[in-house]
Design an enzyme around this catalytic site. Structure first.
Site, PDB file in Angstrom:
ATOM      1  CB  SER A 128      -0.954  -0.064   1.206  1.00 16.99           C
ATOM      2  OG  SER A 128      -1.923   0.930   1.152  1.00 16.99           O
ATOM      3  CG  HIS A 133      -4.156  -1.300  -2.463  1.00 16.52           C
ATOM      4  ND1 HIS A 133      -4.773  -1.986  -1.460  1.00 16.52           N
ATOM      5  CD2 HIS A 133      -3.527  -0.278  -1.842  1.00 16.52           C
ATOM      6  CE1 HIS A 133      -4.525  -1.415  -0.293  1.00 16.52           C
ATOM      7  NE2 HIS A 133      -3.770  -0.364  -0.508  1.00 16.52           N
TER       8      HIS A 133
END
Length: 196
Positions: A101, A126
């Site tokens: 992330s 993501h």
């Protein structure tokens, strides 16, 4: 039972006496620091202050940021990234374990040619997420608009730092994409995979 933070001997240049300091302080003096937890305001401020202090102390010697983090708060991570671009010394990023992330965003922010992953490291990218479950409709719309802006910014940085086309990065950010160290290298997130 936790063992606490280990103490190690340290002798300042020109001093005869050795003192015992916690291992992190010893490593900071060598310009090595760690992101080994979820990214939040506290760890972000600690890393930012370290980078700025060490940059002022000596602006020609590289800084080394070791990363093993599941990600965390987007804005706090972006603050770390921005500081890495702001300070004069190159910041070398080293992924050991996981950079997921916003931690992968910090990893890609290292000096080009100086971003490294250990052989068994994992990287995950993501799109930014939020929890809307208790928001009013107006708040939901405003938060969704802000998330879209953050996604555009993050996508633009990945495109710039990896050399990948925007459509590739956008497609990858649609879901959680996990990569091995060699896949992260092929993707342009890291430049080198450390030799076993």
């Amino acid at each position: 039972m936790p063992i606490g933070v280990p103490k190690v001997p340290f002798r300042s240049p020109g001093e005869g006496d050795t003192s015992w300091v916690d291992i992190y302080n010893r490593l900071y003096r060598e310009r090595l620091f760690f992101l080994g937890q979820e990214v939040d305001t506290e760890i972000s401020n600690q890393l930012i202050s370290l980078m700025i202090y060490l940059s002022i102390e000596k602006d020609t010697k590289d800084l080394y940021l070791f990363i093993n983090s599941p990600g965390g708060w987007v804005i706090s991570g972006m603050a770390i990234y921005d500081t890495m671009q702001f300070v004069r010394p190159d910041v070398q990023t080293i992924c050991m374990g996981l950079a997921a992330s916003i931690a992968s965003f910090i990893l890609v922010g290292g000096a080009i040619t100086k971003r490294i992953a250990f052989p068994h490291a994992r990287v995950m990218i993501h799109q930014p997420a939020s929890s809307f479950y208790e928001a009013q409709t107006g708040e939901f719309i405003l938060e969704a608009e802000e998330l879209l802006k953050l996604r555009e910014t993050i996508t633009r940085v990945y495109v710039q730092r990896t050399g990948k086309p925007i459509w590739v990065v956008s497609e990858d950010m649609e879901r959680d994409v996990f990569m091995s160290a060699t896949e992260a290298q092929a993707h342009g997130i890291v430049d080198l995979v450390a030799v076993q």
